[in-house]
Design an enzyme around this catalytic site. Structure first.
Site, short mmCIF file in Angstrom:
data_model
loop_
_atom_site.label_atom_id
_atom_site.label_comp_id
_atom_site.label_asym_id
_atom_site.label_seq_id
_atom_site.Cartn_x
_atom_site.Cartn_y
_atom_site.Cartn_z
N ARG A 63 9.64 7.15 8.72
CA ARG A 63 8.94 6.65 8.03
C ARG A 63 9.21 7.06 6.34
NH1 ARG A 63 4.17 5.05 5.69
NH2 ARG A 63 3.16 3.17 5.71
N GLY A 86 0.78 -0.98 -0.26
CA GLY A 86 -0.38 -0.34 0.23
C GLY A 86 0.96 1.05 0.31
N CYS A 90 -4.08 9.57 4.49
CA CYS A 90 -2.65 9.78 3.08
C CYS A 90 -2.77 10.42 2.61
CB CYS A 90 -2.05 8.63 3.49
SG CYS A 90 -0.23 8.18 2.40
N GLY A 141 -4.39 4.73 1.74
CA GLY A 141 -4.84 5.19 3.62
C GLY A 141 -5.55 6.29 3.75
N SER A 142 -6.54 6.40 4.33
CA SER A 142 -7.84 7.23 4.26
C SER A 142 -6.88 9.20 4.82
CB SER A 142 -9.06 7.37 5.05
OG SER A 142 -8.73 7.16 6.86
N ASP A 162 -2.74 -2.97 3.40
CA ASP A 162 -3.26 -1.57 4.46
C ASP A 162 -3.27 -0.97 3.77
OD1 ASP A 162 -1.60 -0.52 6.30
OD2 ASP A 162 0.28 0.00 4.83
N GLU A 199 -24.46 3.00 -8.02
CA GLU A 199 -25.88 1.77 -8.11
C GLU A 199 -25.39 0.96 -6.97
OE1 GLU A 199 -28.73 -0.36 -11.04
OE2 GLU A 199 -26.09 -1.37 -10.82
#
Length: 501
Positions: free
Chosen positions: A416, A313, A320, A317-318, A353, A487
Site C-alpha cells: 500500500r 485522504g 496514520c 487517520g488516527s 477517507d 469553546e
C-alpha cells in the site's frame, strides 16, 4: 464582501494557503424549512453503486471483514474488505459476507483449540465460548465446537487446565443461512439449545445465540439495505497494484465482489494508472475506485485513467503517521474540498477517507463535497470489527492498527506504501487499542440521525442540496481559533460523562 456579510464562501476560505482539517472550520447556520426526517442521505459510492447512507468501512484488517461488511450493507452503506491476507482468504470473506443475511455478530468468545479458559471473563458477556480455526471472528467458516459457562464452572481445577479442544462439545444443530430470524428465534425456544449454527453449502456461515437475537431486536430499524442484482449484500474489496493483484481480482470477481478499491497511500502513480486501465478493460462492468489523493492534479490523472470514484485522504487517520514520517499530505477539510471541486465536473463521487471522530466531522466532509465517508477508528472496537475483546484496566478493548504499522506490513500491507519486500520497511502507522463501542447496527443509525440534524441546521435536505448551497456561496464558513475550538467542545466542568446516545 459587505461589512454586514457573515463568513466566507468555501472557494475563498480554502484559497488562503492554509491546510485545514475538520476541526479548523465551522459552518454558519442557514434557514430551516423542513423536518429532520425529511433529510435524505442517499448517495453514490461510485458511478454505479448507490447507497442509502454515506457510510463506508475502511479496508483495514482490524475493521473490515465479513461481519462488518454485512452489517454496513444491511444499514444501507458498504464495507470494503481488506487485502492483508492471501487471495483465498479474502475471497472467502467476500462470500461469507454475502451469506450473512442476518448480520448478527455474536457476543460469544471465539477461541482457538489450544486455548485454556482461566476465568469466567472468557465467557463475558455470553454464556458460551466457541472453538474455531481462527480466534476472534467467524471469518473462516469452520466451527469446531463449544463450551458453556455452566459446563466449565462444574469442572474441577485439573480439568480446567486442559485445552478447550479436549473437552468441548460438538455443534450438531444447524439451519440454512437464509432462514427468517423469526423462525430462528422459534427454533431456539423449541430446542432449548441456546444457540444455532447457520450453514451454506456445508460451511459454517455464522453462529447466533438467544442473547444475540434479543440484543439485535433492541437496535433501531435499518433502512433499505445495499443489495446487488444477485439479491445478496453488496460488498467491496481492496486490492493493490502489483501483477499478483490481477490474479487476486479474478478470484474476487468470482466470489461476487461488487466494487474494488485500489488501495494506496499515494494513488497518483504509474502503477495505479495501469491497474485502473486493466480493471476497466478486463471487467468493464465492475466499478473501480482510485486513490488516495489530496490534490486536484492527482485527481485529474486518475479521472482521465477512467476511475469510477475517488478516495481522498493522506495522513489524516488516527493511527496514520504519513505526514509526520514523510512530510507529505494535506489537512482533510482542504483536501476534500479541493478534490471534490474537480471531481464534480466529471460526475465522479468522492470518498472522504480518514479523520472522522464524530458526527460533526461527517457533516463537514459531506457538505464540503464528499459523497461518502470512510471510517476506520470510528468503527474499530465494535462488535462487528475483527479480533477478540480483551480487558485492560477494567475496560473492554479491541486491537486497532494502521495498515502502515510494522505489524500490518509484515502481513503484506507494505505494498500500500509502494514497499518492496527486499528493502527496509518504514512504519507510517501505529498499533493501538480502542474501547468497546457495541454494535454498528446501533452506532450508525444514531450517528446518521445526528448528521441529519446537522444538515437541517444548514438548510440542506440532501447531499446534492448541500453541495449546491456550498457552490453557490450561500453556505458560509469560518476558520476557528484554538480558543473557539475549546469553546465549541465540553469545557469548564470538574467532571462529566459524555454519551453520544
Amino acid at each position: 464582501m459587505s461589512s454586514l456579510e457573515d463568513g466566507f464562501a468555501a472557494e475563498k476560505l480554502f484559497a488562503q494557503g492554509y491546510s485545514y482539517t475538520y476541526d479548523d472550520v465551522i459552518f454558519l447556520p442557514h434557514y430551516i424549512d423542513f423536518s429532520t426526517d425529511a433529510v435524505s442521505l442517499s448517495t453514490r459510492l461510485s458511478r454505479r453503486v448507490p447507497l442509502s447512507i454515506p457510510c463506508v468501512s475502511s479496508p483495514m484488517d482490524t475493521v473490515s471483514e465479513s461481519h462488518m461488511a454485512a452489517a454496513m450493507a444491511a444499514l444501507g452503506g458498504i464495507g470494503i474488505v481488506h487485502y492483508n491476507c492471501d487471495i483465498a482468504a479474502q475471497a472467502s470473506i467476500i462470500r461469507q459476507a454475502k451469506s450473512l443475511r442476518h448480520p448478527i455478530a455474536s457476543d460469544a468468545g471465539m477461541k482457538l483449540p489450544e486455548f485454556e479458559i482461566s476465568s469466567l471473563d472468557a465467557f463475558s458477556p455470553s454464556s458460551f465460548v466457541f472453538v474455531t480455526q481462527t480466534a476472534g471472528t467467524m471469518t473462516t467458516p469452520k466451527l469446531l465446537g463449544y463450551v458453556t459457562k455452566s459446563q466449565w464452572t462444574n469442572m474441577n481445577y485439573e480439568q480446567r487446565e486442559m485445552k478447550i479442544y479436549d473437552y468441548m462439545k460438538s455443534c450438531d444443530f444447524c439451519v440454512p443461512w437464509d432462514i427468517d430470524i423469526e423462525k430462528m428465534e422459534a427454533l431456539l425456544e423449541d430446542k432449548q439449545k441456546g444457540f444455532v449454527v447457520l450453514e451454506r453449502d456445508g460451511e459454517t456461515v455464522n453462529v447466533v445465540t438467544k442473547d444475540d437475537i434479543e440484543r439485535v431486536k433492541g437496535y433501531p430499524k435499518s433502512g433499505p439495505g445495499t443489495v446487488g442484482q444477485d439479491g445478496e449484500w453488496m460488498v467491496g474489496a481492496a486490492i493493490g497494484t502489483r501483477e499478483s493483484d490481477k490474479e487476486r481480482l479474478e478470484h474476487l470477481v468470482n466470489a461476487g465482489v461488487n466494487v474494488v478499491v485500489l488501495d494506496s497511500s499515494q494513488g497518483n502513480s504509474l502503477y495505479q494508472l495501469d491497474m485502473i486501465k486493466y480493471v476497466k478493460r478486463t471487467y468493464p462492468e465492475l466499478d473501480v475506485i482510485g486513490g488516495n489523493v489530496v490534490t486536484t492534479y492527482q485527481a485529474q490523472n486518475l479521472i482521465q485513467a477512467g476511475v469510477d470514484g475517488l478516495r481522498v485522504g493522506m495522513g489524516s487517520g488516527s493511527i496514520c503517521t504519513t505526514q509526520e514520517v514523510c512530510a507529505v499530505g494535506r489537512g482533510q477539510a482542504t483536501a476534500v474540498y479541493k478534490v471534490c471541486s474537480i471531481a464534480a465536473q466529471s460526475g465522479i463521487p468522492v470518498i472522504a477517507d480518514g479523520g472522522i471522530s464524530n458526527s460533526g466531522h461527517i457533516v463537514k466532509a459531506l457538505v464540503l463535497g464528499a459523497s461518502t465517508v470512510m471510517m476506520g477508528s470510528f468503527l474499530a472496537g465494535s462488535t462487528e470489527a475483527p479480533g477478540a475483546y480483551e480487558y485492560k484496566n477494567g475496560k473492554r478493548i479491541k486491537k486497532y492498527r494502521g495498515m502502515g504499522s510494522l505489524e500490518a506490513m509484515t502481513k503484506g500491507s507494505d505494498q500500500r506504501y509502494l514497499g518492496d519486500t527486499a528493502k527496509l520497511k518504514i512504519a507510517q502507522g501505529v498499533v493501538g487499542a480502542v474501547a468497546d463501542k457495541g454494535s454498528v447496527l446501533k452506532l450508525i443509525p444514531y450517528t446518521m440521525h445526528a448528521v441529519k440534524q446537522g444538515f437541517q441546521d444548514l438548510g440542506a435536505s440532501s447531499l446534492q442540496s448541500a453541495h449546491d448551497l456550498l457552490r453557490s456561496n450561500i453556505l458560509r464558513l469560518e476558520a476557528r481559533t484554538g480558543a473557539a475550538q475549546i469553546e465549541g467542545g465540553v469545557h469548564g466542568l470538574v467532571s462529566y460523562e459524555k454519551k453520544s446516545f
